[in-house]
Design a protein around this motif. Structure first.
Motif, PDB file in Angstrom:
ATOM      1  N   SER A  78       0.852  -1.195   0.000  1.00 19.61           N
ATOM      2  CA  SER A  78       0.000   0.000   0.000  1.00 19.61           C
ATOM      3  C   SER A  78       0.887   1.244   0.000  1.00 19.61           C
ATOM      4  O   SER A  78       2.098   1.177   0.256  1.00 19.61           O
ATOM      5  N   ALA A  79       0.269   2.384  -0.283  1.00 21.45           N
ATOM      6  CA  ALA A  79       1.016   3.643  -0.236  1.00 21.45           C
ATOM      7  C   ALA A  79       1.534   3.910   1.174  1.00 21.45           C
ATOM      8  O   ALA A  79       2.635   4.439   1.359  1.00 21.45           O
ATOM      9  N   LYS A 106      -0.790  -2.220 -10.524  1.00 22.43           N
ATOM     10  CA  LYS A 106      -1.683  -1.580  -9.573  1.00 22.43           C
ATOM     11  C   LYS A 106      -3.033  -2.283  -9.564  1.00 22.43           C
ATOM     12  O   LYS A 106      -3.637  -2.508 -10.617  1.00 22.43           O
ATOM     13  N   ASN A 125       2.413   1.588   3.342  1.00 24.34           N
ATOM     14  CA  ASN A 125       3.599   0.732   3.494  1.00 24.34           C
ATOM     15  C   ASN A 125       4.819   1.400   2.869  1.00 24.34           C
ATOM     16  O   ASN A 125       5.915   1.376   3.434  1.00 24.34           O
ATOM     17  N   TYR A 126       4.616   1.956   1.679  1.00 20.73           N
ATOM     18  CA  TYR A 126       5.722   2.587   0.965  1.00 20.73           C
ATOM     19  C   TYR A 126       6.284   3.752   1.770  1.00 20.73           C
ATOM     20  O   TYR A 126       7.508   3.919   1.875  1.00 20.73           O
ATOM     21  N   LYS A 130      -8.369   3.966  -1.219  1.00 26.06           N
ATOM     22  CA  LYS A 130      -7.686   3.402  -0.049  1.00 26.06           C
ATOM     23  C   LYS A 130      -7.443   1.903  -0.177  1.00 26.06           C
ATOM     24  O   LYS A 130      -6.699   1.315   0.612  1.00 26.06           O
ATOM     25  N   HIS A 131      -8.080   1.275  -1.170  1.00 27.71           N
ATOM     26  CA  HIS A 131      -7.884  -0.156  -1.384  1.00 27.71           C
ATOM     27  C   HIS A 131      -6.803  -0.444  -2.437  1.00 27.71           C
ATOM     28  O   HIS A 131      -6.602  -1.601  -2.819  1.00 27.71           O
ATOM     29  N   THR A 132      -6.121   0.591  -2.903  1.00 32.24           N
ATOM     30  CA  THR A 132      -5.084   0.415  -3.911  1.00 32.24           C
ATOM     31  C   THR A 132      -3.908  -0.380  -3.347  1.00 32.24           C
ATOM     32  O   THR A 132      -3.418  -0.091  -2.264  1.00 32.24           O
ATOM     33  N   ARG A 133      -3.494  -1.359  -4.101  1.00 30.78           N
ATOM     34  CA  ARG A 133      -2.336  -2.166  -3.708  1.00 30.78           C
ATOM     35  C   ARG A 133      -1.426  -2.349  -4.928  1.00 30.78           C
ATOM     36  O   ARG A 133      -1.882  -2.354  -6.068  1.00 30.78           O
ATOM     37  N   TYR A 134      -0.137  -2.531  -4.638  1.00 30.36           N
ATOM     38  CA  TYR A 134       0.852  -2.687  -5.699  1.00 30.36           C
ATOM     39  C   TYR A 134       1.565  -4.019  -5.526  1.00 30.36           C
ATOM     40  O   TYR A 134       1.923  -4.424  -4.415  1.00 30.36           O
ATOM     41  N   THR A 192       3.149   8.811  -3.735  1.00 28.85           N
ATOM     42  CA  THR A 192       2.211   8.652  -4.854  1.00 28.85           C
ATOM     43  C   THR A 192       2.936   8.754  -6.188  1.00 28.85           C
ATOM     44  O   THR A 192       2.715   7.949  -7.103  1.00 28.85           O
TER      45      THR A 192
END
Length: 241
Positions: free
Chosen positions: A198-199, A228, A201-202, A233-237, A214
């Motif tokens: 997640s952002a 992606k 985490n990054y 808020k549910h965006t994950r990489y 971002t």
């Protein structure tokens, strides 16, 4: 085991008079899974084990199949349980040595990792096989694990090759923060970050501000390093390997 203050014997066969038991549970609900031979019997038991191991390999007059020899060696060694601690780790190393001898080449395996994944089942199978003399069920289970290990090893090799190719391609095109995040993701192995990166985490990994994180993540997606999934808020990489 050096530094283990709870161990009386380090780097040598156990000598204590108490039974060597494999147990689980607390003090009041202890379950004994297996009781190994007494300490006085360990030295002779190991002589017999070593004699068998050295005369059952591929160079012997009647060699045993690599898988069967590996499974029997591990079970036999664990049943003797010659040390106060560390028997499992050394027993897995012996199993891997037997496999390597059968291949007549060094073997890259993940036996310890796979057994750890199936730890509960592993102890159940050890318990069942260490009491009677019938070990067919143990060998069936061990063979399945060994085949799963082979597949896992191939996955890991392919993963490492993909990692090398990706980092070579990105050399000079990413900043220190991006490189640090990618290396941390690669350190998780083929399975990657559980749930994805997640952002947040990054930002934690790199110390980047929100806008910087971002931008960094968007660049990694454009470069083909990450994919992606999700929105907002549910965006994950996840790694694109």
């Amino acid at each position: 085991m050096n530094g283990g203050h709870d161990l009386a014997d380090i780097g040598r066969y156990r000598t204590h008079a108490d039974p060597m038991q494999i147990v689980s549970g607390n003090l009041h609900t202890t379950k004994v899974h297996f009781e190994a031979p007494p300490s006085l019997a360990v030295r002779q038991a190991m002589r017999e084990f070593i004699a068998w191991f050295n005369t059952s390999g591929p160079s012997s007059h009647s060699p045993m199949s690599a898988l069967a020899r590996s499974g029997i060696a591990h079970l036999w060694f664990e049943s003797i349980h010659l040390f106060e601690d560390g028997n499992g780790r050394l027993g897995r190393a012996i199993a891997e040595k037997a496999l390597a001898q059968g291949l007549d080449a060094p073997a890259i395996t993940a036996l310890a990792e796979m057994i750890q994944r199936h730890r509960k089942d592993y102890y159940t199978q050890l318990q069942r096989a260490s009491v009677p003399n019938r070990i067919d069920e143990w060998l069936d289970w061990f063979f399945d694990i060994a085949l799963a290990v082979q597949q896992r090893t191939l996955e890991r090799v392919h993963f490492l090759i993909a990692k090398t190719k990706l980092l070579d391609r990105l050399r000079g095109r990413i900043n220190v923060r991006q490189e640090k995040a990618l290396l941390r993701m690669f350190a998780e192995g083929p399975d990657g970050f559980r749930g994805g990166l997640s952002a947040a985490n990054y930002r934690t990994l790199t110390g980047a501000a929100t806008a910087t994180a971002t931008r960094d993540l968007a660049e990694l997606v454009l470069l083909g390093a990450l994919r992606k999934d999700g929105e907002f808020k549910h965006t994950r990489y996840r790694l694109r390997t």
